[in-house]
Design an enzyme around this catalytic site. Sequence first.
Site, PDB file in Angstrom:
ATOM      1  N   GLN A  48       0.724  -1.249   0.067  1.00  0.00           N
ATOM      2  CA  GLN A  48      -0.078   0.103   0.006  1.00  0.00           C
ATOM      3  C   GLN A  48       0.795   1.286   0.090  1.00  0.00           C
ATOM      4  OE1 GLN A  48      -2.110   2.554  -0.159  1.00  0.00           O
ATOM      5  NE2 GLN A  48      -3.795   1.614   1.136  1.00  0.00           N
ATOM      6  N   ARG A  50       0.232   4.305   0.578  1.00  0.00           N
ATOM      7  CA  ARG A  50      -0.113   5.301   1.240  1.00  0.00           C
ATOM      8  C   ARG A  50       0.160   4.686   2.741  1.00  0.00           C
ATOM      9  NH1 ARG A  50      -6.238   7.774   2.772  1.00  0.00           N
ATOM     10  NH2 ARG A  50      -5.521   9.208   4.590  1.00  0.00           N
ATOM     11  N   GLU A  82      -8.741   1.469   3.592  1.00  0.00           N
ATOM     12  CA  GLU A  82      -7.686   1.247   4.636  1.00  0.00           C
ATOM     13  C   GLU A  82      -8.316   2.229   5.924  1.00  0.00           C
ATOM     14  OE1 GLU A  82      -2.996   0.635   6.152  1.00  0.00           O
ATOM     15  OE2 GLU A  82      -3.649   0.729   4.118  1.00  0.00           O
TER      16      GLU A  82
END
Length: 299
Positions: free
Chosen positions: A54, A56, A96
């Site tokens: 991911q 981020r 998320e």
Amino acid sequence: MAKATKKKALGRGLSALLKDPDNDIQSAKDKNADKVVGNIVELDLDSIDVNPHQPRTSFNEDALTELASSIKELGVIQPITVRKLGFNQYQLVSGERRFRASKLLGLASIPAYIRIANDQESLEMALVENIQRQDLDPIEIALSYQRLIEEVDLTQEEMSERIGKNRSTIANYLRLLKLDPIIQTGMRDGFLSMGHGRALIALSDTKQQLEIYERIVKDKLSVRETERLIKALNTKQKTTAPTKFDENKQNAVKEISSYFGAKVEVKLNKKGNGKLIIPFASAEDFERIKKLIDESKQN
């Protein structure tokens, strides 16, 4: 704040199906896979891992706390998406922030869409078929459009051809997802229509959106009445927007403040008319300022 009734958690039966080791679904061709593809399933948070790739990695703690508060009040409005890795083992694809906020609350499960091997075509068919249903609320339709864009990788033009809807119609639905979660929940539970939602999007301030939402519910405002109310509010804000001073005028205000020994305030309307306000702390302070004005007249 008028609160919409929480919907019952979805996918409880599907969740039990996915926990049956004798009928583990790994592919879109497996038995009962059609019950999972395109549907919302309630998954244990402990069975979901975040994607290690991911991009981020930083999440604002205050924003997460606010989201957790919203989820506590309304539940998870938009389900997360996960990829099935193995038996009762999933990896997060999207959502998320919702996932982290739910864990922050100590929730045991979360509504999710599950992607399984070779389900791309099945997913597209399931979503398109779902959109054609007559009993969907505007937010459910918007979420299906969003999934077709994000997970099936369709453009709005391609989606328009698939489902037989104008691009402008699709765009109008997608814009509803920008509304506050409380308003989205109100639409899902029938407190207001898509027309109300589209009118509320014209307000950029979330607090104002919620205030108008309250009035819609309380006074049973029609879409037309809501549009007129929002138009009047936006017009008022434009006409009362203060005109900004240029640098020379700002310096002049500072000089005046320095002269009177008080923070002078300037209020302007859009036409440039306004007031110069000189505050004073006491009767003695008022006399001091008056004396300075009298002295300036004599000079």
